[in-house]
Write an enzyme that holds these catalytic residues in place. Sequence first.
Site, PDB file in Angstrom:
ATOM      1  N   TYR A   1       0.834  -1.199   0.000  1.00  0.00           N
ATOM      2  CA  TYR A   1       0.000   0.000   0.000  1.00  0.00           C
ATOM      3  C   TYR A   1       0.875   1.257   0.000  1.00  0.00           C
ATOM      4  O   TYR A   1       0.575   2.241  -0.681  1.00  0.00           O
ATOM      5  CB  TYR A   1      -0.923   0.001   1.217  1.00  0.00           C
ATOM      6  CG  TYR A   1      -1.901  -1.147   1.242  1.00  0.00           C
ATOM      7  CD1 TYR A   1      -3.122  -1.062   0.579  1.00  0.00           C
ATOM      8  CD2 TYR A   1      -1.597  -2.330   1.913  1.00  0.00           C
ATOM      9  CE1 TYR A   1      -4.025  -2.112   0.590  1.00  0.00           C
ATOM     10  CE2 TYR A   1      -2.488  -3.394   1.931  1.00  0.00           C
ATOM     11  CZ  TYR A   1      -3.692  -3.286   1.265  1.00  0.00           C
ATOM     12  OH  TYR A   1      -4.571  -4.335   1.272  1.00  0.00           O
ATOM     13  N   CYS A   2       1.960   1.203   0.765  1.00  0.00           N
ATOM     14  CA  CYS A   2       2.886   2.337   0.823  1.00  0.00           C
ATOM     15  C   CYS A   2       3.568   2.551  -0.518  1.00  0.00           C
ATOM     16  O   CYS A   2       3.751   3.692  -0.962  1.00  0.00           O
ATOM     17  CB  CYS A   2       3.934   2.107   1.903  1.00  0.00           C
ATOM     18  SG  CYS A   2       3.272   1.967   3.581  1.00  0.00           S
ATOM     19  N   ASN A   3       3.959   1.462  -1.168  1.00  0.00           N
ATOM     20  CA  ASN A   3       4.632   1.594  -2.458  1.00  0.00           C
ATOM     21  C   ASN A   3       3.713   2.225  -3.499  1.00  0.00           C
ATOM     22  O   ASN A   3       4.145   3.068  -4.298  1.00  0.00           O
ATOM     23  CB  ASN A   3       5.132   0.230  -2.928  1.00  0.00           C
ATOM     24  CG  ASN A   3       6.278  -0.280  -2.082  1.00  0.00           C
ATOM     25  OD1 ASN A   3       7.104   0.500  -1.603  1.00  0.00           O
ATOM     26  ND2 ASN A   3       6.345  -1.585  -1.885  1.00  0.00           N
TER      27      ASN A   3
ATOM     28  N   LEU B   1       3.611   5.907  -2.736  1.00  0.00           N
ATOM     29  CA  LEU B   1       4.836   6.591  -3.164  1.00  0.00           C
ATOM     30  C   LEU B   1       4.816   6.826  -4.671  1.00  0.00           C
ATOM     31  O   LEU B   1       5.233   7.891  -5.146  1.00  0.00           O
ATOM     32  CB  LEU B   1       6.059   5.762  -2.768  1.00  0.00           C
ATOM     33  CG  LEU B   1       6.378   5.682  -1.271  1.00  0.00           C
ATOM     34  CD1 LEU B   1       7.503   4.683  -1.025  1.00  0.00           C
ATOM     35  CD2 LEU B   1       6.752   7.051  -0.714  1.00  0.00           C
TER      36      LEU B   1
END
Length: 218
Positions: A90-92, A95
């Site tokens: 989810y973070c990737n 980003l």
Amino acid sequence: MTLQARLDAFKADFVAGKPPYHAPASVHAVMHRATAELIASGQAERALKAGDMAPVFSLPDAQGNLHSSTELLAQGPLVVSFYRGVWCPYCNMELQALMQALPAFKAHGANLVAISPQSQANSRKSQRENALDFPILSDSGNEVAAAFGLRFTLPDYLAELYLSLGNNLPAINGDSSWTLPMPGRFVIGQDGIIRYAEVNPDYTLRPEPSDLLPALRG
């Protein structure tokens, strides 16, 4: 496709166990329990908000160069995104969405930095795998995240699950505390006052990068 639509599609595939995901229902139950407990704790409501003074920080990037919020704010407003680490899909995706929005941020004179507790080596991995052209900063021990009100300690049962899935946070972060930041995104004005704040204890929910533009225009 919006960022949240991408996140929702990934979550649906993950929960359904579509290849390459094969996590049993018990894994999803543990993750859901941990998220529900973090929401119930009310910590997100206690994090810094628009109108608060932002903490001053200086952190190393993936190459070891220090980035000072004071120096960055001397150049213009600052967008700060806190994320969990390169191991978090989810973070990737977030980003990558921020990278796509970077020209719009720059058009308003703003700089962008992303902050996680992971080691510089893993920050280099984040930068490389997501083709990022903005600084990825390492916040050892989540000290800066704590100053923004984002740091929390994982319950033991969630730490055990992460280990079983190969997410050894002490090794990834170089810190034995088993803490993470709640994902959070902030726009800080040149006066040091937070103009925009979005913190969500549910890591599968993220605001659209375009949501920050009104604060940058202001």
